[in-house]
Write a protein that holds these residues in place. Structure first.
Motif, PDB file in Angstrom:
ATOM      1  N   VAL A 182       0.840  -1.202   0.000  1.00  0.00           N
ATOM      2  CA  VAL A 182       0.000   0.000   0.000  1.00  0.00           C
ATOM      3  C   VAL A 182       0.874   1.250   0.000  1.00  0.00           C
ATOM      4  O   VAL A 182       0.631   2.188  -0.763  1.00  0.00           O
ATOM      5  N   SER A 183       1.934   1.250   0.815  1.00  0.00           N
ATOM      6  CA  SER A 183       2.755   2.470   0.828  1.00  0.00           C
ATOM      7  C   SER A 183       3.516   2.637  -0.478  1.00  0.00           C
ATOM      8  O   SER A 183       3.749   3.759  -0.915  1.00  0.00           O
TER       9      SER A 183
ATOM     10  N   GLU B 230       1.068   4.148  -2.829  1.00  0.00           N
ATOM     11  CA  GLU B 230       0.881   5.586  -2.572  1.00  0.00           C
ATOM     12  C   GLU B 230       1.924   6.409  -3.324  1.00  0.00           C
ATOM     13  O   GLU B 230       1.669   7.535  -3.735  1.00  0.00           O
ATOM     14  N   LYS B 231       3.100   5.804  -3.516  1.00  0.00           N
ATOM     15  CA  LYS B 231       4.152   6.522  -4.253  1.00  0.00           C
ATOM     16  C   LYS B 231       3.778   6.697  -5.726  1.00  0.00           C
ATOM     17  O   LYS B 231       4.344   7.530  -6.416  1.00  0.00           O
TER      18      LYS B 231
ATOM     19  N   ILE C 286       0.857   7.569  -6.804  1.00  0.00           N
ATOM     20  CA  ILE C 286      -0.307   8.460  -6.951  1.00  0.00           C
ATOM     21  C   ILE C 286      -0.040   9.597  -7.938  1.00  0.00           C
ATOM     22  O   ILE C 286      -0.881   9.926  -8.773  1.00  0.00           O
TER      23      ILE C 286
ATOM     24  N   ASN D 161      -5.498   6.395  -9.172  1.00  0.00           N
ATOM     25  CA  ASN D 161      -4.953   5.584  -8.089  1.00  0.00           C
ATOM     26  C   ASN D 161      -5.580   5.848  -6.722  1.00  0.00           C
ATOM     27  O   ASN D 161      -5.821   4.909  -5.983  1.00  0.00           O
ATOM     28  N   PRO D 162      -5.878   7.115  -6.354  1.00  0.00           N
ATOM     29  CA  PRO D 162      -6.470   7.328  -5.021  1.00  0.00           C
ATOM     30  C   PRO D 162      -7.769   6.542  -4.794  1.00  0.00           C
ATOM     31  O   PRO D 162      -7.890   5.903  -3.757  1.00  0.00           O
TER      32      PRO D 162
ATOM     33  N   LEU E 192      -6.958   2.956  -4.104  1.00  0.00           N
ATOM     34  CA  LEU E 192      -6.459   2.777  -2.740  1.00  0.00           C
ATOM     35  C   LEU E 192      -7.587   2.821  -1.712  1.00  0.00           C
ATOM     36  O   LEU E 192      -7.567   2.104  -0.723  1.00  0.00           O
ATOM     37  N   LYS E 193      -8.570   3.679  -1.989  1.00  0.00           N
ATOM     38  CA  LYS E 193      -9.714   3.761  -1.075  1.00  0.00           C
ATOM     39  C   LYS E 193     -10.448   2.430  -1.009  1.00  0.00           C
ATOM     40  O   LYS E 193     -10.921   2.015   0.041  1.00  0.00           O
TER      41      LYS E 193
ATOM     42  N   GLU F  50      -8.459   0.112   1.182  1.00  0.00           N
ATOM     43  CA  GLU F  50      -8.627   0.523   2.577  1.00  0.00           C
ATOM     44  C   GLU F  50      -9.982   0.065   3.117  1.00  0.00           C
ATOM     45  O   GLU F  50     -10.084  -0.441   4.240  1.00  0.00           O
TER      46      GLU F  50
END
Lengths: 401, 325
Positions: free
Chosen positions: A110-111, A114-115, A117, A124-125, A128-129, A132
């Motif tokens: 996940v981290s 985030e890179k 994004i 991408n956001p 990721l949601k 989550e």
């Protein structure tokens, strides 16, 4: 094993729920207008019934919660409890250079995601949601990320680099990534299954032609080039996207029309392509109709559309020093017999011989449409990205056990 | 195919009886639909919100709708929007002459044009009070005004904590920035909700302490006054000052063009309000600006201000015309 596949967009969530033993879809649907007025969840049940659930869906988490609630509901569901969901597969648009295949999602993954994004700030956001939300709602269930760009990570550097200062590649990751990876991978593998040949010993050109279009060159099971680049604008002429375009022209237009980045982006992404040339429609079917009625711009746009596909096929045949299979997929690739015919007709010298009868008769179905003598086999393979995501998810979660 | 079955989604959540979210605005009310109101209506609608605006007469309602449509057409001409986006935007905007039609809104923004000294403050205050009678107790009531402070506007309301100031910059499509000001009584809840709303419209939030003219108006007034002063002193001509700000400071428009876009009459009212508040002569409208007002050169809206404009609002290049003659 039952697998839920999620595709979270900025204000939508597409879902499909698979039974992997039978490879069937138990339910599928779409959450629309997430976080907006008029949000709703549309469910297509296995028995053909469609149910629309209306009400406030404030964010992706709540949308996914409703998807799970609907799937387990007595009235419209198909499973008795959430325990029946073995894994969740997510479509993720951009994996940057960090992901060259599908992965089991961990905190570390996940981290890393985030890179990425910055590379796909719109797409991408929400992906990721979705991850989550599942982590919060059903934390025990393993999740897998399947990236649209991953398949093309096997491209050699000389194919993915642009001729601009190297520092920009280092600084921002400006390079060609390619998209539709899951589709190109699915149809190329599927074609080899159909013909019972070794996927890893073929030279394949896959044409994913839809509202967004891209072509990929796949050699020995690996993507070695593809027509979309840093963004999905590059390459073929599309419904509303320009495709390949001289940068000098872009700069000139921006100066002459006195427009900024936002308007320029709209110009090349939304006002160009078939729509821009014809001023009629971005839908190929409308353009075909107009051309039949003698509209000259429609005729021109079709010629441009087909010509560019042919040019890419020619260059990929050169890039791979040959071609064994040519595959058409996507809405246009699967259903437009005239596109396939026009593209292949002038490629005889390279060994592409399309069977006109089969091309017309087998339109829209999984089939071989080249003549018996054709050096290159030409196929229609309807794409199924969700199934591919479900299969990856199954494979990866089983390996982990 | 058979008709789809319609269900209410609330029955199907995993977590039953959860509280309804209050994070979102879905229906925005606008009181007064001049330039600012039209801009806010269009932006909110393009991000999927329903908009209802109140104007004083049916003619003005019609005129506001017509102008929003015109702006959408111009956006299409400049490649900023598509026909279908225009249709979607227009379909979500409704006009009315009755304030009571705004009762279902969860955010109401007052954008009544400033008209004459002191009058606008009383008018705005009256609207705030009237709105409180109509809307839900949790509806956020905001002003887009820069020259009155929200604490004064809301002082007679029962729920003052839901009042806030939201100032949209409307001088260019790329000015994606909004000043938000908390008043004495504004709650954190209100602020957070409005901040989220602005971010949803893909605009940057600039938090500003309560002060007449905020940052944007106060700073621009001084720049424009000083620019006029330099023209009057013969230090530089209008075009050169514009050019210097454009090229030298990377501004998209120079001060005279910005004033024309905002409207000279409006700029003068800003300046007068600032002068009344701070008593500082640097805010006093320069004679050059006053002269434009006397000549009814109010800016782009009337086709002439510091510069002249054609029907599409594009600047007419006098130098270019002279050369080609």
């Amino acid at each position: 094993m039952k697998i839920l596949v999620l595709n979270c967009g900025s204000s939508s969530i597409k879902f499909q729920f698979f039974n992997m033993e039978t490879q069937t879809v138990l339910a599928k649907g779409l959450v629309e207008k997430v976080g907006l007025n008029g949000s709703q969840l549309k469910l297509n049940k296995q028995n053909g019934e469609q149910v629309i659930f209306q009400g406030e869906i404030v964010d992706h988490k709540s949308g996914i919660e409703y998807v799970l609630g609907v799937l387990t509901s007595q009235k419209h569901g198909c499973i008795a409890s959430l325990n029946e969901i073995s894994a969740v597969g997510h479509r993720v648009v951009h994996g940057g250079e960090l992901f060259s295949s599908s992965v089991l999602i961990t905190q570390e993954v996940v981290s890393q995601m985030e890179k990425c994004i910055d590379l796909a700030p719109l797409h991408n956001p929400p992906n990721l949601k979705g991850i989550e939300a599942i982590t919060e709602l059903i934390p025990e269930v393993p999740q897998v990320g399947v990236f649209d760009t991953a398949f093309h990570q096997s491209m050699p550097d000389f194919a993915y680099m642009y001729g601009i200062p190297y520092a920009l590649y280092k600084k921002y990751g400006i390079r060609r990534y390619g998209f539709h990876g899951t589709s190109h991978r699915y149809v190329s593998q599927r074609a080899c299954e159909m013909l019972n040949i070794d996927f890893e010993a073929q030279k394949i050109i896959t044409c994913h032609l839809g509202n967004g279009s891209s072509i990929a060159a796949i050699q020995n099971g690996k993507s070695v080039d593809t027509s979309m680049g840093f963004t999905p604008i590059e390459g073929l002429l599309m419904g509303t996207r320009a495709g390949d375009l001289d940068i000098g022209a872009v700069l000139y237009i921006m100066e002459k029309e006195n427009i900024g980045v936002e308007s320029a982006s709209a110009l090349f992404n939304k006002h160009s392509g078939l729509l821009g040339i014809t001023n009629i429609s971005s839908d190929l079917r409308d353009v075909l109709n107009a051309a039949q009625n003698g509209n000259q711009q429609a005729v021109l746009s079709l010629k441009m559309f087909n010509y560019r596909i042919r040019k890419y096929i020619g260059s990929y045949a050169a890039a791979m020093n040959g071609c064994d299979l040519l595959i058409f997929t996507g809405g246009i690739g699967e259903n437009s017999k005239s596109t396939r015919l026009e593209v292949c007709n002038d490629l005889k010298w390279l060994g592409f011989e399309i069977d006109e009868g089969k091309n017309a008769r087998l339109n829209g179905t999984e089939s071989v449409i080249s003549t018996a003598n054709s050096k290159v086999k030409i196929l229609i393979v309807p794409t199924d990205e969700e199934l591919m995501i479900a299969r990856d998810t199954q494979k990866i979660t089983q390996e982990k056990r | 195919m058979a008709e789809p079955i319609i269900e209410s989604i609330e029955e199907f959540g995993l977590i039953k009886n959860k509280k309804k979210s209050t994070n979102l605005f879905s229906r925005v009310g606008i009181v007064g639909c001049g330039n600012d109101g039209q801009y806010i209506a269009r932006v909110c609608s393009s991000y999927g919100l329903d908009v209802i605006f109140r104007e004083t007469t049916h003619e003005r309602v019609y005129e506001s709708l017509r102008r929003i449509e015109e702006i959408m057409n111009s956006r299409i001409r400049n490649w900023g929007a598509t026909e279908s986006e225009k249709k979607a935007v227009m379909s979500r905007i409704k006009g009315t002459t009755l304030l009571s039609d705004l009762k279902d809104c969860d955010l109401v923004i007052e954008t009544v044009p400033t008209s004459g000294k002191g009058r606008s403050f009383e008018a705005r205050k009256a609207i705030f009070e009237e709105l409180e009678q109509i809307v839900d107790p949790t509806t956020v009531i905001a002003t887009n005004s820069t020259t009155v402070v929200i604490s004064d506007l809301s002082e007679n309301l029962k729920n003052k904590d839901r009042c806030i100031s939201i100032h949209f910059m409307i001088n260019s499509v790329d000015s994606r920035v909004v000043e938000i000001t908390k008043g004495l009584y504004t709650s954190d809840w209100t602020y957070d909700k409005v901040e989220q709303f602005v971010k949803m419209l893909k605009r940057k939030v600039i938090p500003v302490e309560e002060s007449v003219g905020l940052i944007s108006v106060r700073l621009f007034s001084v720049i424009l006054n000083e620019a006029c002063e330099m023209v009057m002193e013969g230090i530089g001509c209008k075009d050169d000052i514009e050019q210097l700000m454009l090229t030298g400071y990377g501004m998209r428009y120079g001060p005279f063009t910005i004033a024309d876009i905002i409207g000279i009459d409006r700029v003068v009212r800003w300046m007068e309000n600032l002068f009344n508040e701070f008593g500082d002569s640097r805010f006093k409208p320069n004679p050059m600006i006053k002269r434009l007002i006397r000549q009814h050169r109010y800016g782009v809206a009337v086709g002439k201000g510091f510069y002249e404009y054609d029907a599409n609002g594009d600047k007419i290049d006098r130098n270019h015309l002279a050369e080609s003659k």
